[in-house]
Design a protein around this motif. Structure first.
Motif, short mmCIF file in Angstrom:
data_model
loop_
_atom_site.label_atom_id
_atom_site.label_comp_id
_atom_site.label_asym_id
_atom_site.label_seq_id
_atom_site.Cartn_x
_atom_site.Cartn_y
_atom_site.Cartn_z
N PHE A 416 -8.49 -7.68 -10.37
CA PHE A 416 -7.81 -6.77 -9.45
C PHE A 416 -8.78 -6.21 -8.40
CE2 PHE A 416 -4.57 -6.79 -12.76
CZ PHE A 416 -3.42 -6.81 -11.99
N GLN A 417 -9.96 -5.72 -8.82
CA GLN A 417 -10.94 -5.14 -7.88
C GLN A 417 -10.27 -4.12 -6.97
OE1 GLN A 417 -12.87 -8.38 -5.83
NE2 GLN A 417 -13.75 -9.22 -7.70
N PHE A 418 -9.72 -3.09 -7.58
CA PHE A 418 -9.01 -2.06 -6.84
C PHE A 418 -9.91 -1.38 -5.82
CE2 PHE A 418 -6.19 -1.61 -10.76
CZ PHE A 418 -5.30 -2.53 -10.24
N SER A 419 -9.24 -0.79 -4.83
CA SER A 419 -9.97 0.01 -3.84
C SER A 419 -10.40 1.32 -4.47
CB SER A 419 -9.09 0.26 -2.62
OG SER A 419 -7.94 0.99 -3.01
N VAL A 420 -11.20 2.05 -3.72
CA VAL A 420 -11.78 3.26 -4.30
C VAL A 420 -10.90 4.47 -4.04
CG1 VAL A 420 -13.78 4.78 -4.28
CG2 VAL A 420 -14.09 2.32 -4.08
N ASN A 421 -10.36 4.59 -2.87
CA ASN A 421 -9.70 5.83 -2.49
C ASN A 421 -8.18 5.70 -2.35
OD1 ASN A 421 -12.18 7.20 -2.31
ND2 ASN A 421 -12.53 6.37 -0.25
N ASP A 422 -7.61 4.49 -2.23
CA ASP A 422 -6.17 4.33 -1.97
C ASP A 422 -5.44 4.07 -3.30
OD1 ASP A 422 -3.71 3.99 -0.93
OD2 ASP A 422 -4.28 2.45 0.54
N PHE A 423 -5.00 5.13 -3.93
CA PHE A 423 -4.31 5.02 -5.22
C PHE A 423 -2.96 4.32 -5.07
CE2 PHE A 423 -1.35 6.80 -8.34
CZ PHE A 423 -2.01 6.51 -9.51
N GLU A 424 -2.23 4.62 -4.00
CA GLU A 424 -0.91 4.02 -3.77
C GLU A 424 -1.04 2.51 -3.56
OE1 GLU A 424 2.92 4.52 -0.77
OE2 GLU A 424 1.16 5.82 -0.59
N ALA A 425 -2.06 2.08 -2.80
CA ALA A 425 -2.26 0.64 -2.57
C ALA A 425 -2.60 -0.08 -3.87
CB ALA A 425 -3.36 0.44 -1.52
N ASP A 426 -3.44 0.57 -4.72
CA ASP A 426 -3.77 -0.05 -6.01
C ASP A 426 -2.53 -0.26 -6.86
OD1 ASP A 426 -6.31 0.02 -5.13
OD2 ASP A 426 -6.93 1.76 -6.33
N MET A 427 -1.67 0.77 -6.91
CA MET A 427 -0.45 0.65 -7.71
C MET A 427 0.45 -0.46 -7.17
SD MET A 427 -0.09 2.71 -10.33
CE MET A 427 1.66 2.88 -10.49
N LYS A 428 0.52 -0.56 -5.85
CA LYS A 428 1.37 -1.59 -5.25
C LYS A 428 0.84 -2.99 -5.55
CE LYS A 428 3.67 -2.82 -0.94
NZ LYS A 428 3.84 -2.51 0.49
N LEU A 429 -0.48 -3.17 -5.48
CA LEU A 429 -1.06 -4.47 -5.81
C LEU A 429 -0.77 -4.85 -7.26
CD1 LEU A 429 -2.83 -6.91 -5.18
CD2 LEU A 429 -4.84 -5.51 -5.76
N HIS A 430 -0.95 -3.87 -8.14
CA HIS A 430 -0.65 -4.11 -9.57
C HIS A 430 0.81 -4.50 -9.77
CE1 HIS A 430 0.44 -2.68 -13.67
NE2 HIS A 430 -0.67 -3.32 -13.98
N SER A 431 1.74 -3.81 -9.09
CA SER A 431 3.16 -4.13 -9.22
C SER A 431 3.48 -5.50 -8.67
CB SER A 431 3.99 -3.06 -8.51
OG SER A 431 3.75 -1.79 -9.04
N LEU A 432 2.86 -5.86 -7.52
CA LEU A 432 3.13 -7.18 -6.94
C LEU A 432 2.66 -8.31 -7.84
CD1 LEU A 432 2.23 -6.48 -3.19
CD2 LEU A 432 4.50 -6.89 -4.16
N VAL A 433 1.52 -8.11 -8.50
CA VAL A 433 1.03 -9.14 -9.43
C VAL A 433 2.03 -9.34 -10.57
CG1 VAL A 433 -0.77 -9.71 -11.08
CG2 VAL A 433 -1.38 -8.80 -8.84
N LEU A 434 2.53 -8.23 -11.13
CA LEU A 434 3.51 -8.34 -12.21
C LEU A 434 4.80 -8.99 -11.71
CD1 LEU A 434 3.09 -4.91 -14.02
CD2 LEU A 434 2.08 -7.10 -14.59
#
Length: 480
Positions: A416-434
């Motif tokens: 995943f290699q999430f971003s550091v400061n964008d919590f909403e973007a991280d959640m969206k990336l996680h949801s898109l993968v699922l």
């Protein structure tokens, strides 16, 4: 026991007419010699009694079976034998004409007191009643037996007559029943022949039809009558459905099944699919609503037989349509129109113009040349979008691990290699993968899975993280 035995012996002796001693008198042994002398003195007159007591007892015993009450006994002893009898409340005293002093009844022995005499008289009356009843019963039994014999003989005669009449009636009924069965069999044979003729006609029409219906053919085969005798008139008279009627019922049944399935998919989509993650959720619900509430009378058999798309299939279809450029869609539609026009021309018999074929060929050559030129243009690099990143991650997981549940937490953190400061973007990336992996989760499960990946990232060594925990806004927000 000895008392009742003595009483029974004395009673039997009286019934048989034998003279006997009073076995119940207590002073019998003491008075033996006195009674012996009296017996000798009284033997001359032919009485033969041993004493006055025995005379009194014998006389009373002979009168008891003939009287109906104690008063009648006293009256008989007084008037017939001339005895003097004095009766009190509890006792009775007997006195013979030549006796100066009377003798109490209880001194005569058991059964000669006042109460005992009354009891003996009552017993004697009861015995007479029982004997009379027995006699009447015997006479009645004999009369009943005679009547039964006569009735039995009469019943036998009537039974023979009735059996004869019944045999004649049964024979007539059997003949009528046989005739009725033959007529019914002929009627059934006629109905079965007509029904099989209609069934064969419908079957051949369905076979020769371009829209062959296998279910209707199976229905017609089941409606063929082989053994008409085992069928009822109602079964043979039931009409066979035409193809239109059968398909209408088939459409109604399939539409009911489609309604149930669409309703289950609708509920499952409402409860288990997040509309924020899956943008086509509401379009899919509208698609299911149309299937649920369409009228069966307006549908064809082919329409109701079309399978209902699952959410994954519908989502893939919508994404393919959205990913297709507008020009490509137009070209596809034009190609379809051209093909349909060509089919119509071939059907009608219109000949093609060679010039038109040449023009179409030139256009295809021109298009291929444009495509080659487009390929030769330099590719401009652009940043990877979040959807593309999600597709890459999902393809790696699918190729290496098969399922999302098989991926370790550390591998998820590396992918995943999430971003550091964008919590909403991280959640969206996680949801898109699922979403790419067709993994369904409730909101709480989605959040827990995301935080497990975050924990795996946070547990890396400090030199690998390159981020200070206290300067990490994502971790700080979570700790708050």
């Amino acid at each position: 026991m000895m008392h009742y035995a003595k009483k029974w012996v004395m009673k039997k002796c009286l019934i048989q007419g034998y003279e006997q001693m009073d076995l119940l008198t207590k002073k019998h042994r003491n008075d033996y010699w006195v009674e012996k002398r009296l017996m000798k003195s009284n033997a001359m007159d032919g009485v033969g009694t041993t004493s006055n007591k025995e005379l009194i007892r014998n006389t009373i015993d002979k009168l008891i079976p003939a009287v109906k009450s104690f008063e009648q006994l006293v009256e008989c002893l007084t008037n017939i034998y001339g005895w003097k009898i004095r009766v009190t409340d509890k006792t009775v005293i007997f006195s013979l004409p030549d006796m100066n002093r009377g003798i109490r009844g209880n001194k005569l022995g058991d059964g000669y007191g006042k109460a005992e005499l009354m009891e003996r008289i009552d017993d004697a009356i009861k015995e007479k009643v029982v004997a009379e009843a027995k006699r009447l019963a015997e006479e009645k039994a004999r009369e009943e037996a005679r009547r039964i014999v006569e009735a039995k003989a009469k019943a036998e005669v009537e039974a023979r007559e009735k059996a004869k009449i019944e045999a004649e009636r049964k024979a007539a009924s059997e003949r009528a029943e046989q005739k009725r069965k033959e007529e019914l069999s002929q009627k059934k044979r006629k109905l079965a022949f007509e029904r099989n003729s209609i069934q064969f006609e419908y079957f051949m029409a369905n076979s020769n039809s371009e829209s062959w219906n296998s279910e209707y053919a199976e229905y017609l085969m089941a409606e063929k009558i082989v053994d008409f005798d085992s069928k009822s008139i109602e079964e043979l008279s039931n009409p066979i459905l035409t193809k239109e009627e059968f398909e209408r019922k088939q459409i109604e049944k399939l539409q009911e099944e489609n309604y149930e399935k669409a309703n289950e998919l609708w509920k499952d989509t409402i409860n288990n699919i997040d509309g924020l993650v899956y943008s086509h959720k509401w379009e899919y619900l509208n698609y299911l609503e149309e299937i649920k509430y369409r009228k069966a009378s307006t549908l064809t058999l082919q329409q109701v037989k079309e399978p209902i798309l699952s959410f994954e299939e519908f989502n893939e279809m919508m994404e393919r349509e959205s990913a297709m450029p507008v020009e490509a869609v137009g070209n596809v539609q034009d190609a379809v129109v051209v093909e349909e026009a060509e089919e119509i021309e071939e059907t009608i018999g219109i000949e093609k113009n060679p010039a038109e074929d040449l023009e179409i060929q030139d256009i295809s050559i021109l298009e291929s040349t444009v495509e080659e030129v487009a390929v030769m243009e330099p590719v401009i690099e652009r940043p990877v979008t979040m959807k593309e990143r999600a597709k890459e991650i999902s393809s790696v997981i699918r190729n290496n691990y098969g399922r999302y549940d098989n991926v370790p937490e550390k591998v998820k953190a590396e992918l995943f290699q999430f971003s550091v400061n964008d919590f909403e973007a991280d959640m969206k990336l996680h949801s898109l993968v699922l979403k790419e992996l067709n993994v369904r989760m409730y909101s709480l499960e989605l959040y827990d899975d995301y935080m497990s990946v975050v924990d795996a990232m946070d547990k890396k060594p400090v030199e690998e993280q390159n981020v200070n925990y206290y300067n990490n806004e994502k971790c700080w927000n979570r700790s708050r």
